[in-house]
Design a protein around this motif. Sequence first.
Motif, short mmCIF file in Angstrom:
data_model
loop_
_atom_site.label_atom_id
_atom_site.label_comp_id
_atom_site.label_asym_id
_atom_site.label_seq_id
_atom_site.Cartn_x
_atom_site.Cartn_y
_atom_site.Cartn_z
N LEU A 170 0.83 -1.20 0.00
CA LEU A 170 0.00 0.00 0.00
C LEU A 170 0.87 1.26 0.00
CD1 LEU A 170 -2.84 1.23 0.08
CD2 LEU A 170 -2.76 1.09 2.58
N LEU A 171 2.01 1.20 0.69
CA LEU A 171 2.93 2.35 0.75
C LEU A 171 3.50 2.67 -0.63
CD1 LEU A 171 4.29 4.33 2.81
CD2 LEU A 171 6.18 2.69 2.94
N GLY A 172 3.56 1.65 -1.49
CA GLY A 172 4.11 1.86 -2.83
C GLY A 172 5.58 1.53 -2.95
N VAL A 173 6.06 0.59 -2.11
CA VAL A 173 7.45 0.15 -2.24
C VAL A 173 7.64 -0.47 -3.62
CG1 VAL A 173 9.17 -1.52 -1.39
CG2 VAL A 173 7.80 -0.20 0.25
N ASP A 174 8.74 -0.13 -4.28
CA ASP A 174 9.03 -0.66 -5.62
C ASP A 174 10.09 -1.76 -5.58
OD1 ASP A 174 7.47 1.18 -7.49
OD2 ASP A 174 8.54 2.63 -6.24
N VAL A 175 11.09 -1.60 -4.70
CA VAL A 175 12.21 -2.53 -4.65
C VAL A 175 12.58 -2.76 -3.19
CG1 VAL A 175 14.63 -2.92 -5.33
CG2 VAL A 175 13.10 -1.66 -6.85
N MET A 176 12.99 -4.01 -2.86
CA MET A 176 13.35 -4.34 -1.48
C MET A 176 14.52 -5.32 -1.46
SD MET A 176 10.98 -6.27 1.38
CE MET A 176 11.68 -6.72 2.98
N THR A 177 15.35 -5.24 -0.40
CA THR A 177 16.29 -6.32 -0.09
C THR A 177 16.04 -6.71 1.36
OG1 THR A 177 18.56 -7.08 -0.31
CG2 THR A 177 18.27 -4.87 0.62
N GLY A 178 16.86 -7.61 1.96
CA GLY A 178 16.49 -8.11 3.27
C GLY A 178 17.61 -8.48 4.22
N HIS A 179 17.21 -8.76 5.46
CA HIS A 179 18.07 -9.36 6.49
C HIS A 179 17.21 -10.13 7.48
CE1 HIS A 179 20.46 -8.78 10.48
NE2 HIS A 179 20.48 -10.02 10.07
N TRP A 180 16.70 -9.45 8.53
CA TRP A 180 15.86 -10.14 9.52
C TRP A 180 14.65 -10.80 8.86
CZ3 TRP A 180 16.01 -11.51 14.58
CH2 TRP A 180 17.06 -11.02 15.36
N ASP A 181 14.27 -10.27 7.71
CA ASP A 181 13.15 -10.82 6.96
C ASP A 181 13.35 -12.32 6.69
OD1 ASP A 181 12.23 -7.87 6.23
OD2 ASP A 181 14.36 -8.07 5.78
N PHE A 182 14.62 -12.75 6.55
CA PHE A 182 14.92 -14.16 6.27
C PHE A 182 14.64 -15.09 7.46
CE2 PHE A 182 17.97 -11.88 3.40
CZ PHE A 182 17.39 -12.25 2.20
N THR A 183 14.44 -14.51 8.66
CA THR A 183 14.26 -15.37 9.84
C THR A 183 12.87 -16.00 9.94
OG1 THR A 183 13.69 -13.48 11.26
CG2 THR A 183 16.02 -14.11 11.18
#
Length: 578
Positions: A170-183
């Motif tokens: 909803l915020l309109g993020v276009d591109v992302m990478t990660g770290h804690w997201d992998f947990t």
Amino acid sequence: MGRMSNAMNLSRREFASVMGAALAAGFPLREAGAAQAASLYELPRSGNVHLLHMTDCHAQLLPIYFREPSVNLGVGAMRGQAPHLVGEHLLKAASLKSGTPEAHALTFLNFEKAARQYGKVGGFAHLATLVKQLKAGRPGALLLDGGDTWQGSATALWTQGQDMVDAAKLLGVDVMTGHWDFTYGEERIKKIVEQDFAGKIDFLAQNVKTNDFGDPVFKPYVIKEMNGVPVAIVGQAFPYTPIANPAWLTPNWSFGIRESEMQETVNEARAKGAQAVVLLSHNGMDVDLKMASRVTGIDAILGGHTHDGVPVPVIVKNPGGQTIVTNAGSNGKFLGVLDLDVKDGKVAGFKYRLMPVFANLLPADAAMNELISKARAPYAAKLGETLAVTEGTLYRRGNFNGSFDQLILDALMNVRGAEIAFSPGFRWGTSLLPGQAITREHVMDQTAISYPWTTLTDMRGDMIKTILEDVGDNLFNPDPYYQQGGDMVRVGGLTYTCEPGAKMGERIQDMRLGGKLIEAGKTYKVAGWAPVAEASKNAGPPVWEVVESYLMSHKVIKPVKPNTPKLLGTAGNPGLAA
């Protein structure tokens, strides 16, 4: 760098309409507040490539308090260099006045007074208003998310990140990478990337490969055209994920800095016509600065992981030219805005602003507000339960300890019956002001992870020293590529001296318990939490249960003094508050 003739007027007009809508909706903006908001959020467009950057929000959907560190030491060549500046040193380097909203956002100075004066920071509904305003005046602007987005709150843990995935879309993020997201584990991540994000958000990581054949797990980069300019965004996930977090959660994937592959990726993007190359990184700023000096062809690195609010980009020279390096803080407190002027196939100039997100100065976006309310509704009663009241400020951030960390250490020793306690050097976790109720949500803000078990171990004195030396080297190794993220392990019960600039194995000295020197061959009872070994699954109750029971038995928490080491060799270091 030339401005487009109508940029200033367009920006003012947009801003006036946003503020007008806010006032019409009964949003309480005083005249002073409106003037302050105008100076903070009016940003004329320049150039032809526009990038908005957020990072390390740690699943904080609502506005919060967040105290910046008073200790962020740089060692070796990094001493006194950004991002290792705190308090007045940081303000001086950024040419900012103390007592301003920016000074509060960027430093710990007069934290309690300034927090009450300026109110809470962040919140996705307020961030959404700012993103919309900036995108309206910047055709084709991309919103980049540096990761640590799906972890850090109770609702994110209980929904396996779904609340944050929906909010990011909803915020309109276009591109992302990660770290804690992998947990959340490989299966969950793949499901989000391949289903929720499909056709909407590109999840990029050039440095994550399969263990068996070394194939890329995610797209390494994307090329997007903006105002006639092909722009490559390259993703770099946190290189030490399987060391800093449990490897058993991502058993089939390997991570790493992969500098040579980064150079190949940049070269490939350039060969495919990219006229600007931007790295969306979760390396940590020191690693980004080193990478920028060695990899050529990257125009800018929009960095994360170390939670540094860096208002003035560092320009790094390398054999191919120069690279702009920035870091955009944490917890939804900031939005970085990078405008590049690309002429004749290359970047000719840039403008950068790190914008603090003040909930009192930006109206809440109605659609985002509704999404957040719906996501939280099933958990509201549980989240809001008061466990105790704090008489002092509770915060986490800092190289060695924070008062909320100390509270966790005290709970571990008290409830688990240990002489010594260790708590990880996590940087995420919201702050509380004196007199605030400590709710279950606040406890989860400090502890919401997918491996929350507490441990109780009989540990020899020499092993305790080895652990402290290892973590100390992760933090203070003079080569950034050997820094594995996080701050120093927080220590309860045990006192020690630390010399950050000493060699590996010689930083930790004079360890004592109750005034007596720790003996190498003697065994001590040590409590901890967040074990990365799979064998420690369910070793003891989740840490939030331990902290909750401690809080409910005390009801009132007196001001907590963090147990921090005596420091050697740090006199005059601008990363240490006087």
